[in-house]
Write a protein that holds these residues in place. Structure first.
Motif, short mmCIF file in Angstrom:
data_model
loop_
_atom_site.label_atom_id
_atom_site.label_comp_id
_atom_site.label_asym_id
_atom_site.label_seq_id
_atom_site.Cartn_x
_atom_site.Cartn_y
_atom_site.Cartn_z
N LYS A 175 -15.87 -5.90 -3.12
CA LYS A 175 -16.47 -5.99 -1.79
C LYS A 175 -16.13 -7.32 -1.13
CE LYS A 175 -20.39 -2.87 -2.37
NZ LYS A 175 -21.86 -2.76 -2.40
N SER A 176 -16.11 -8.40 -1.92
CA SER A 176 -15.77 -9.71 -1.35
C SER A 176 -14.32 -9.73 -0.86
CB SER A 176 -16.00 -10.82 -2.37
OG SER A 176 -14.97 -10.86 -3.34
N ARG A 177 -13.49 -8.89 -1.43
CA ARG A 177 -12.09 -8.78 -1.01
C ARG A 177 -11.91 -7.74 0.10
NH1 ARG A 177 -8.96 -12.41 -1.79
NH2 ARG A 177 -7.50 -12.10 -3.44
N ARG A 178 -13.01 -7.12 0.49
CA ARG A 178 -13.01 -6.05 1.50
C ARG A 178 -12.10 -4.88 1.08
NH1 ARG A 178 -15.90 -8.35 5.48
NH2 ARG A 178 -15.58 -10.51 6.01
N TYR A 179 -12.11 -4.61 -0.22
CA TYR A 179 -11.33 -3.49 -0.74
C TYR A 179 -11.91 -2.19 -0.21
CZ TYR A 179 -9.12 -0.27 -4.06
OH TYR A 179 -8.42 0.76 -4.62
N ASP A 180 -11.08 -1.41 0.45
CA ASP A 180 -11.55 -0.12 0.98
C ASP A 180 -10.71 1.03 0.44
OD1 ASP A 180 -9.22 -0.50 2.37
OD2 ASP A 180 -10.08 -0.21 4.35
N GLY A 181 -10.03 0.77 -0.66
CA GLY A 181 -9.20 1.79 -1.29
C GLY A 181 -10.00 2.67 -2.24
N VAL A 182 -9.27 3.47 -2.96
CA VAL A 182 -9.87 4.41 -3.90
C VAL A 182 -10.17 3.72 -5.22
CG1 VAL A 182 -9.38 6.50 -5.25
CG2 VAL A 182 -8.65 6.35 -2.86
N ILE A 183 -11.29 4.10 -5.82
CA ILE A 183 -11.59 3.74 -7.20
C ILE A 183 -11.55 5.04 -7.99
CG2 ILE A 183 -13.30 2.86 -8.83
CD1 ILE A 183 -14.31 1.03 -6.57
N GLY A 184 -10.54 5.18 -8.83
CA GLY A 184 -10.41 6.39 -9.63
C GLY A 184 -11.42 6.40 -10.76
N MET A 185 -12.02 7.54 -10.97
CA MET A 185 -12.99 7.70 -12.04
C MET A 185 -12.24 8.23 -13.27
SD MET A 185 -15.90 9.37 -9.58
CE MET A 185 -17.06 9.79 -10.86
N GLU A 186 -11.61 7.34 -14.00
CA GLU A 186 -10.75 7.69 -15.12
C GLU A 186 -11.57 7.60 -16.42
OE1 GLU A 186 -7.67 8.74 -14.87
OE2 GLU A 186 -6.70 8.30 -16.77
N HIS A 187 -12.53 8.50 -16.53
CA HIS A 187 -13.41 8.45 -17.69
C HIS A 187 -14.13 9.77 -17.90
CE1 HIS A 187 -16.75 8.23 -14.87
NE2 HIS A 187 -16.15 7.22 -14.27
N GLY A 188 -14.78 9.87 -19.04
CA GLY A 188 -15.64 11.01 -19.32
C GLY A 188 -17.09 10.65 -19.04
N ASN A 189 -17.97 11.56 -19.37
CA ASN A 189 -19.40 11.33 -19.21
C ASN A 189 -20.04 11.12 -20.58
OD1 ASN A 189 -18.92 11.90 -16.55
ND2 ASN A 189 -20.03 13.83 -16.51
N SER A 190 -21.00 10.23 -20.63
CA SER A 190 -21.67 9.92 -21.90
C SER A 190 -22.65 11.01 -22.32
CB SER A 190 -22.39 8.57 -21.80
OG SER A 190 -23.36 8.61 -20.77
N ILE A 191 -23.04 11.85 -21.38
CA ILE A 191 -23.98 12.95 -21.65
C ILE A 191 -23.34 14.22 -21.11
CG2 ILE A 191 -26.30 13.85 -21.18
CD1 ILE A 191 -27.15 10.92 -20.57
N ALA A 192 -23.45 15.31 -21.86
CA ALA A 192 -22.85 16.57 -21.44
C ALA A 192 -23.67 17.26 -20.35
CB ALA A 192 -22.73 17.51 -22.65
N GLY A 193 -22.99 18.13 -19.61
CA GLY A 193 -23.66 19.02 -18.66
C GLY A 193 -24.21 18.33 -17.43
N ARG A 194 -25.19 18.98 -16.81
CA ARG A 194 -25.78 18.50 -15.56
C ARG A 194 -26.42 17.13 -15.74
NH1 ARG A 194 -26.91 20.04 -10.13
NH2 ARG A 194 -27.96 18.19 -9.38
N ALA A 195 -27.04 16.90 -16.88
CA ALA A 195 -27.66 15.59 -17.13
C ALA A 195 -26.60 14.49 -17.11
CB ALA A 195 -28.40 15.60 -18.47
N GLY A 196 -25.42 14.80 -17.63
CA GLY A 196 -24.32 13.83 -17.60
C GLY A 196 -23.82 13.57 -16.20
N GLU A 197 -23.75 14.62 -15.39
CA GLU A 197 -23.34 14.45 -14.00
C GLU A 197 -24.34 13.60 -13.24
OE1 GLU A 197 -22.95 18.50 -12.74
OE2 GLU A 197 -21.24 18.85 -14.08
N ASP A 198 -25.63 13.84 -13.48
CA ASP A 198 -26.67 13.02 -12.84
C ASP A 198 -26.58 11.57 -13.29
OD1 ASP A 198 -27.61 15.28 -11.51
OD2 ASP A 198 -29.26 15.63 -12.95
N ARG A 199 -26.32 11.36 -14.59
CA ARG A 199 -26.18 10.01 -15.12
C ARG A 199 -24.97 9.31 -14.50
NH1 ARG A 199 -26.68 5.57 -15.26
NH2 ARG A 199 -25.85 4.23 -16.85
N LEU A 200 -23.89 10.05 -14.32
CA LEU A 200 -22.68 9.51 -13.70
C LEU A 200 -22.97 9.01 -12.28
CD1 LEU A 200 -19.48 9.26 -13.64
CD2 LEU A 200 -19.55 11.50 -12.57
#
Length: 173
Positions: free
Chosen positions: A138-163
């Motif tokens: 934010k201090s660099r005023r970055y307005d590009g994409v941040i890729g979500m290159e990862h899995g979820n620590s919890i499976a299913g809907r609960a994991g999506e909510d945690r994400l």
């Protein structure tokens, strides 16, 4: 394919180390190939983002291992269509020191990927302080994409909510 998908970036992995060829020669060859590829990408409105990968956990013998190595190659290529992908998961494993590395190499970074270490899961599941990274971006005023290159620590809907909660937490800076 990139045109059909209206993509702006194409990820490039620069290959493996060849133990029979000196590293400096391999570096020069990659610079030459990326110059040629960069010219083609530029003509088509694309940016090639070279991704350094870690050799410690996932990719033994890969050539490009650090963001500074990518920076050196991108600087030598000197084409705005050739930049570096800063995958923070790989960077943390290989060298750490994330914010100073981003600061030093910022002019050649075009794309960022998040994934915590260990485990390559969502932010705040490991050792990377993503909140500080987001604050720095934010201090660099970055307005590009941040890729979500990862899995979820919890499976299913609960994991999506945690994400979603994890990204809200690190963006609260």
């Amino acid at each position: 394919v990139a045109k059909r998908l209206d993509a702006k970036w194409m990820t490039v992995v620069t290959g493996f180390m060849d133990p029979k060829v000196p590293v400096d020669i391999q570096t020069a060859r990659i610079i030459e190939v990326m110059r040629r590829a960069g010219d083609i990408a530029a003509q088509n409105g694309l940016i090639l983002v070279m991704e350094p990968l870690n050799t410690i956990t996932n990719h033994p013998n890969i050539f490009m291992r650090t963001i500074p190595q990518g920076y050196a190659i991108a600087t030598a290529v000197a084409n705005p269509a050739v930049k570096v992908l800063a995958d923070l998961y790989h960077a943390q494993i290989q060298a750490g020191n994330l914010i100073p590395t981003l600061e030093t190499c910022w002019s050649e970074i075009a794309y960022i990927q998040f994934g915590d270490n260990p485990g390559r899961l969502e932010p705040s599941t490991g050792e990377i302080n993503h909140r500080n990274i987001v604050r720095w971006l934010k201090s660099r005023r970055y307005d590009g994409v941040i890729g979500m290159e990862h899995g979820n620590s919890i499976a299913g809907r609960a994991g999506e909510d945690r994400l979603i909660a994890a990204y809200r937490e690190i963006d609260a800076a």
